[in-house]
Design a protein around this motif. Structure first.
Motif, PDB file in Angstrom:
ATOM      1  N   GLY A 150      82.612 -24.216 -29.670  1.00  0.00           N
ATOM      2  CA  GLY A 150      83.259 -24.427 -28.377  1.00  0.00           C
ATOM      3  C   GLY A 150      83.416 -23.127 -27.619  1.00  0.00           C
ATOM      4  N   ASP A 151      84.276 -23.165 -26.598  1.00  0.00           N
ATOM      5  CA  ASP A 151      84.465 -22.019 -25.710  1.00  0.00           C
ATOM      6  C   ASP A 151      85.952 -21.694 -25.608  1.00  0.00           C
ATOM      7  OD1 ASP A 151      81.684 -21.720 -24.781  1.00  0.00           O
ATOM      8  OD2 ASP A 151      82.027 -23.702 -23.923  1.00  0.00           O
ATOM      9  N   GLY A 152      86.219 -20.416 -25.340  1.00  0.00           N
ATOM     10  CA  GLY A 152      87.594 -19.979 -25.156  1.00  0.00           C
ATOM     11  C   GLY A 152      87.653 -18.770 -24.258  1.00  0.00           C
TER      12      GLY A 152
ATOM     13  N   ASN B 122      97.072 -21.356 -25.981  1.00  0.00           N
ATOM     14  CA  ASN B 122      96.913 -22.642 -25.311  1.00  0.00           C
ATOM     15  C   ASN B 122      95.521 -23.150 -25.656  1.00  0.00           C
ATOM     16  OD1 ASN B 122      97.238 -24.882 -23.695  1.00  0.00           O
ATOM     17  ND2 ASN B 122      96.692 -23.806 -21.809  1.00  0.00           N
ATOM     18  N   VAL B 123      95.349 -23.537 -26.926  1.00  0.00           N
ATOM     19  CA  VAL B 123      94.039 -23.917 -27.447  1.00  0.00           C
ATOM     20  C   VAL B 123      94.087 -25.365 -27.926  1.00  0.00           C
ATOM     21  CG1 VAL B 123      92.237 -23.416 -29.132  1.00  0.00           C
ATOM     22  CG2 VAL B 123      93.597 -21.544 -28.163  1.00  0.00           C
ATOM     23  N   ARG B 124      93.228 -26.193 -27.369  1.00  0.00           N
ATOM     24  CA  ARG B 124      93.136 -27.580 -27.818  1.00  0.00           C
ATOM     25  C   ARG B 124      92.021 -27.700 -28.846  1.00  0.00           C
ATOM     26  NH1 ARG B 124      96.471 -30.971 -25.974  1.00  0.00           N
ATOM     27  NH2 ARG B 124      97.614 -30.573 -24.046  1.00  0.00           N
TER      28      ARG B 124
ATOM     29  N   MET C  17      98.321 -10.898 -25.101  1.00  0.00           N
ATOM     30  CA  MET C  17      97.178 -11.648 -24.597  1.00  0.00           C
ATOM     31  C   MET C  17      97.400 -13.148 -24.739  1.00  0.00           C
ATOM     32  SD  MET C  17      93.795  -9.449 -25.632  1.00  0.00           S
ATOM     33  CE  MET C  17      94.046  -9.449 -27.383  1.00  0.00           C
ATOM     34  N   LEU C  18      96.781 -13.881 -23.842  1.00  0.00           N
ATOM     35  CA  LEU C  18      96.765 -15.338 -23.903  1.00  0.00           C
ATOM     36  C   LEU C  18      95.401 -15.797 -24.390  1.00  0.00           C
ATOM     37  CD1 LEU C  18      97.842 -18.213 -23.290  1.00  0.00           C
ATOM     38  CD2 LEU C  18      96.984 -17.913 -20.956  1.00  0.00           C
ATOM     39  N   ILE C  19      95.383 -16.564 -25.475  1.00  0.00           N
ATOM     40  CA  ILE C  19      94.150 -17.142 -26.006  1.00  0.00           C
ATOM     41  C   ILE C  19      94.144 -18.617 -25.642  1.00  0.00           C
ATOM     42  CG2 ILE C  19      92.803 -17.589 -28.080  1.00  0.00           C
ATOM     43  CD1 ILE C  19      94.127 -15.210 -29.367  1.00  0.00           C
ATOM     44  N   SER C  20      93.127 -19.048 -24.935  1.00  0.00           N
ATOM     45  CA  SER C  20      93.065 -20.429 -24.462  1.00  0.00           C
ATOM     46  C   SER C  20      91.657 -20.965 -24.665  1.00  0.00           C
ATOM     47  CB  SER C  20      93.473 -20.511 -22.989  1.00  0.00           C
ATOM     48  OG  SER C  20      92.608 -19.708 -22.192  1.00  0.00           O
ATOM     49  N   GLY C  21      91.515 -22.273 -24.524  1.00  0.00           N
ATOM     50  CA  GLY C  21      90.198 -22.877 -24.632  1.00  0.00           C
ATOM     51  C   GLY C  21      90.255 -24.257 -25.250  1.00  0.00           C
ATOM     52  N   THR C  22      89.069 -24.848 -25.418  1.00  0.00           N
ATOM     53  CA  THR C  22      88.910 -26.149 -26.073  1.00  0.00           C
ATOM     54  C   THR C  22      87.831 -26.001 -27.125  1.00  0.00           C
ATOM     55  OG1 THR C  22      89.527 -27.302 -24.037  1.00  0.00           O
ATOM     56  CG2 THR C  22      88.372 -28.577 -25.719  1.00  0.00           C
ATOM     57  N   VAL C  23      88.182 -26.267 -28.370  1.00  0.00           N
ATOM     58  CA  VAL C  23      87.236 -26.062 -29.464  1.00  0.00           C
ATOM     59  C   VAL C  23      87.190 -27.307 -30.336  1.00  0.00           C
ATOM     60  CG1 VAL C  23      87.563 -23.571 -29.507  1.00  0.00           C
ATOM     61  CG2 VAL C  23      88.994 -24.998 -30.954  1.00  0.00           C
TER      62      VAL C  23
END
Length: 774
Positions: free
Chosen positions: A470-472, A533-535, A481-487
């Motif tokens: 996936g991508d982030g 904020n990682v789904r 830092m803010l780590i976000s994305g959908t994996v």
């Protein structure tokens, strides 16, 4: 009216002809009532401070002006309303008196916090003749103290206690005034391994004169290290001689590399600014026993630091100038428009240089020529940096076969290329750039990085494997830092291995990354390094332990942040699984686990397993409630009591037909069902159910060997009951503990053939035994 940060409202003041004043002042959360008489001196007849958080009352009239002779009683339920004048919070009660320039006070505080330090269980009794202060525990400068006791009388001081659960503290010396000046004749902090001794220790708080000689000795090598520190309002001197950095860091509950520090630094005060120079030498600091030379020069404009490391293969150099000046109250930023420079250049193999904590590792070929110039308000970056054949490990996260190439041109630091390759040749890509800026005197970078996973093995260790695709994105400054994305996580496997003191630990540590999961942080005000904020979509999650296997799935888990800490939100659903309950395999029929943000990685859960045994159907329900543990419910159809259910289940017999040994095993099985623990300690409960393979009772003589319970001693008629419990840790290795009236021993039974085994125990006994294994 605003006074010292306090906001007063509804101020009421009445003055009559006798110059008597009655005052009432209401603040945001307190009220002051006072009766005064105004003349050449202000005579306070009555003064009271009330708040929902506590009160202060004057126990006798006192004078304001030429001197302050007063007596006060106080009781603070919560002292934080006093923070506007004194930065202390906590709760406690006592009295205070100041008469004839002498202080007398007695009180007790359950907890005190000031300047980041914490004191618990404080009791004190202060008087001109004798002072005594005791603390149950304290954390000061990250050092833990226990059972601390301070006594002073007739100008003498004594201090004792425990430090960091390992060291014993013993100090005595002279004290002047109300601890205005302390001269220690002896101060030692010792353990069985090393000792820190402070000599020539003089602390003059009023004159701001300090002198400390610190001697550090390690018993094994008998090597003595020295630290000399002296300071007054005009001169500050530091001197180091073979100081072991790692040992000193361990004393302060921190990690430090195994290097030694030597050198000196001398500063003189001119116009309120300290200027001077010094040279430091760090030996054995890096893995290759290299020497790192550091020269520092401080002027009225700022600090210039030169550092160089060179050996046969590697060379690294750094020149830094910062507009930071040092004053008596600490470092401050000077002229922010003053130009500065930070130039780092080098060519080295990092695995030969870096010595990192056990859960971190960085390796690779490092090449750099990087320059930061301009001013704090307007920095300018230029140059290149490259790390090839990189291997970066933090806990279970392992990035290897990596190449990182950076280039800076003006305002941006650009990622030219960055990729890592896992064992399956799958890749992780990183792209984006960063912008340097400064917070105070500390350089920082605002990142804007994009991540792309190609079935990448993000976690790969003995007890955890997680593949990610996936991508982030990573955005924000480096320190938050803010780590976000959908994996999507097509493969997630967690294996549980029994650990020492397992009852105190959760059995599944989700990630060893200290930034993501640290139980000690739950009661700490410190923020996590990252926010999330990682789904995640997890079609198959495999849990496996010694006696259980579970396969779960989740369509939508959210790795997020709650109260500045990482948390998990969402639900897991059981697909299939089994539990070996006292050697009997029982399949799970249903199960779920729901994560809520208030309970990081500790779900509310329910699992149920069921199996038919002869003429009865046996069910076991396991329920988990956050912060309350796991609850087990064993029942059957037709309905029987637990001992009858287990007798039929384990032995296939009615209770009345069980042998003495089988009854003992049944008692252990019933007891194990009552155990509770935390959950992911749901899994801990699985581990505790039926964990003992065998338990037995036997009667023997006083001198019978635990190896040979059937041995007889005809010379003694005194008999007793022995108990032993054991577990097979391998097909042919059996460990047992034997409890007797005269103590306990541990046995090892190693089977050579099904009927012949070698036995040994902690009593020094050994032998060969014939046996049958049932």
């Amino acid at each position: 009216i605003n006074i010292a940060g306090f906001a007063f409202r509804n101020f009421k003041c009445e003055i009559d002809d006798s110059k008597e004043v009655k005052m009432n002042l209401w603040g945001d959360d307190f009220e002051i009532i006072s009766d005064l008489k105004i003349g050449d001196q202000i005579f306070v007849q009555n003064m009271e401070l009330f708040s929902e958080k506590g009160w202060v009352k004057s126990s006798c009239p006192f004078l304001l002006a030429k001197n302050l002779d007063c007596s006060l009683n106080f009781n603070f339920h919560k002292m934080d309303f006093w923070n506007k004048i004194i930065p202390i919070s906590g709760s406690g009660s006592g009295n205070f008196s100041y008469k004839n320039k002498e202080i007398t006070s007695k009180g007790e505080f359950k907890k005190l916090n000031f300047g980041g330090h914490e004191l618990c269980g404080v009791k004190y009794d202060l008087s001109p003749q004798k002072n005594r202060i005791t603390l149950e525990s304290a954390k000061i400068f990250n050092i833990n103290f226990d059972k601390l006791e301070l006594n002073s009388s007739k100008g003498k001081l004594a201090l004792s206690g425990k430090v960091n659960d390992v060291y014993s503290l013993d100090a005595h010396g002279d004290v002047f005034g109300f601890f205005d000046k302390i001269s220690l004749e002896k101060c030692s902090i010792a353990s069985s391994q090393n000792e820190i001794a402070l000599t020539a220790c003089l602390l003059d708080f009023m004159a701001k004169n300090y002198k400390v000689d610190c001697r550090f000795s390690e018993n094994k090598s008998q090597k003595v290290s020295l630290i000399n520190f002296s300071s007054n309002s005009q001169i500050v001197n530091f001197a180091f001689q073979s100081v072991p950095i790692g040992s000193f860091a361990k004393f302060f509950n921190r990690w430090g590399p195994n290097g030694e520090l030597s050198g000196s630094l001398k500063l003189n005060a001119e116009n309120g600014v300290f200027i001077g120079s010094g040279d430091l030498l760090l030996s054995s600091l890096m893995a290759g026993r290299n020497l790192l030379k550091i020269s520092a020069k401080m002027s009225g404009d700022g600090a210039k630091i030169l550092a160089s490391l060179k050996n046969r293969n590697d060379e690294i150099a750094a020149d830094v100038f910062l507009p930071v000046i040092f004053t008596a109250s600490g470092p401050v930023i000077g002229n922010t428009s003053h130009r500065f420079i930070c130039h780092v250049r080098g060519n080295a193999q990092l695995e030969r240089l870096l010595e990192l904590p056990d859960n971190a590792d960085v390796r690779g070929a490092f090449n750099c020529d990087f320059q930061l110039s301009g001013s704090l308000a307007n920095p300018y970056v230029s140059g290149k940096a490259q790390l090839s054949k990189a291997r970066i490990a933090i806990g279970d996260v392992l990035l290897k076969n990596g190449n990182i190439s950076l280039a800076a041109n003006g305002k941006n630091i650009q990622v030219l290329s960055a990729e890592f390759i896992d064992v399956n040749k799958k890749k992780l890509f990183i792209s984006g750039d960063g912008v340097p800026f400064f917070t105070g005197i500390v350089p920082n970078i605002k990142t804007d990085l994009q991540l792309k996973f190609e079935n990448f093995m993000l976690f790969d260790s003995d007890n955890m494997q997680i593949t990610v695709q996936g991508d982030g994105a990573i955005t924000g400054p480096i320190d938050n830092m803010l780590i976000s994305g959908t994996v999507r996580i097509p493969k997630c496997e967690l294996r549980y291995f029994e650990l020492p003191d397992v009852a105190k630990d959760r059995d599944i540590i989700v990630v060893n990354d200290p930034f993501l999961y640290n139980p000690q942080k739950r009661n700490s005000p410190e923020k996590d390094f990252f926010t999330y904020n990682v789904r995640m979509n997890c079609p198959r999650i495999n849990f496996s332990g010694n006696i259980f296997e579970m396969i779960l799935s989740s369509n939508d888990l959210l790795l997020s942040s709650h109260q500045d800490q990482a948390t998990l939100i969402g639900a897991l659903k059981l697909s299939e699984g089994r539990l070996d309950l006292f050697g009997k395999r029982m399949p799970f029929t249903k199960g779920w686990a729901t994560f809520r943000k208030e309970f990081p990685f500790e779900p509310e859960a329910f699992f149920s397993c069921k199996r038919n045994f002869g003429d009865i159907s046996v069910s076991l329900d396991i329920k988990s409630v956050p912060e309350r543990g796991a609850y087990l419910n064993l029942y059957s159809n037709p309905s029987y009591t637990k001992d009858v259910i287990l007798a039929k289940m384990i032995f296939g017999k009615e209770l009345k037909y069980l042998s003495i040994g089988e009854v003992a095993q049944l008692a252990n099985a019933v007891a194990s069902l009552k155990q509770r623990g935390y959950i992911f300690s749901l899994l801990n409960t699985f581990q505790n159910v039926g964990i003992v393979d065998n338990i037995s009772f036997s009667s023997g003589e006083n001198h019978s060997s635990p190896l040979y319970s059937d041995s007889q001693n005809s010379g003694s008629s005194q008999r007793r009951v022995n108990m032993s419990a054991g577990k097979y840790i391998h097909d042919n290795i059996y460990l047992s503990v034997n409890k007797k009236e005269d103590g306990a021993s541990f046995d090892v039974d190693f089977s050579i053939t099904p009927r012949v085994s070698i036995k040994a125990n902690t009593n020094g006994e050994a032998g060969v035994s014939w046996k049958y294994r049932y």
